[in-house]
Design an enzyme around this catalytic site. Structure first.
Site, PDB file in Angstrom:
ATOM      1  N   CYS A   1       0.828  -1.181   0.367  1.00 49.09           N
ATOM      2  CA  CYS A   1      -0.052  -0.164   0.128  1.00 49.09           C
ATOM      3  C   CYS A   1       0.920   1.074  -0.451  1.00 49.09           C
ATOM      4  O   CYS A   1       2.090   1.142   1.197  1.00 49.09           O
ATOM      5  CB  CYS A   1      -0.983  -0.277   1.370  1.00 49.09           C
ATOM      6  SG  CYS A   1      -1.949   1.558   1.621  1.00 49.09           S
TER       7      CYS A   1
HETATM    8  N1  MHO Z   1      -6.489  -2.380   2.740  1.00 52.74           N
HETATM    9  C1  MHO Z   1      -6.338  -0.943   2.883  1.00 52.74           C
HETATM   10  C2  MHO Z   1      -5.026  -0.234   1.399  1.00 52.74           C
HETATM   11  C3  MHO Z   1      -4.769   0.657   1.544  1.00 52.74           C
HETATM   12  S1  MHO Z   1      -4.031   0.619   0.313  1.00 52.74           S
HETATM   13  C4  MHO Z   1      -3.834   3.205  -0.823  1.00 52.74           C
HETATM   14  C5  MHO Z   1      -7.437  -0.175   2.615  1.00 52.74           C
HETATM   15  O1  MHO Z   1      -8.240  -0.127   2.055  1.00 52.74           O
HETATM   16  O2  MHO Z   1      -7.591   0.396   3.700  1.00 52.74           O
HETATM   17  O3  MHO Z   1      -3.627   0.236  -1.203  1.00 52.74           O
END
Ligand code: MHO
Length: 154
Positions: free
Chosen positions: A12
């Site tokens: 992420c």
């Molecule tokens: N599982 C995370 C990923 C965010 S990242 C910008 C969320 O959605 O909070 O991929």
């Protein structure tokens, strides 16, 4: 002061950006998408896992303060490069480990360090980090920029 660019993917992009913002020699960072097939992808499209894009951080750095090699080492230290298409809780091609090089010198350095770490015995499994040319970079939506800083995460 001259500035060079570096582009990394390791999960992420919120956390990756937050980490590189703290790295001395890094002048500025931008999160976005690269390495896929579709033009102007949105976050939603990238999340479909069909566009092939990776969540990346594009870094502008001062090579007199931090070398590209040191940045690549920092990149490897900040994630687990033996995980294929996932990192932490996030799964999908957009979360792959990748170095997008901006010139041949960067490519050589990235390959050298990957090889060195692979044979160092540091990791139990082989490093899967992709090393590919930095082609079009699409800036991510404003709410993704400096996300941790905006939300007071570390
Ligand atoms: N599982 C995370 C990923 C965010 S990242 C910008 C969320 O959605 O909070 O991929």
């Amino acid at each position: 002061m001259s500035t060079h660019k570096a582009t990394f993917a390791s999960g992420c992009f919120w956390g990756v950006e937050a980490n590189f913002q703290k790295t001395p020699g890094v002048i500025s960072t931008l999160v976005g998408y690269t390495g896929g097939k579709v033009k102007n992808p949105t976050y939603q499209m990238v999340c479909s896992d069909k566009t092939g894009h990776a969540e990346v951080v594009q870094i502008a750095f001062d090579p007199d303060v931090i070398s590209y090699e040191a940045l690549v080492r920092t990149f490897f230290d900040l994630h687990d490069p033996t995980l294929l298409d996932r990192q932490g809780p996030n799964v999908g091609k957009q979360y792959r480990s990748a170095i997008f090089y901006h010139d041949e010198k960067q490519k050589t350095i990235a390959e050298k360090i990957k090889e060195e770490l692979n044979s160092s015995g540091k990791y139990r499994y082989p490093i899967v980090t992709e090393i590919a040319p930095a082609l079009e970079f699409y800036e991510a939506e404003e709410y993704h920029q400096k996300y941790y800083a905006k939300h007071n995460f570390r």
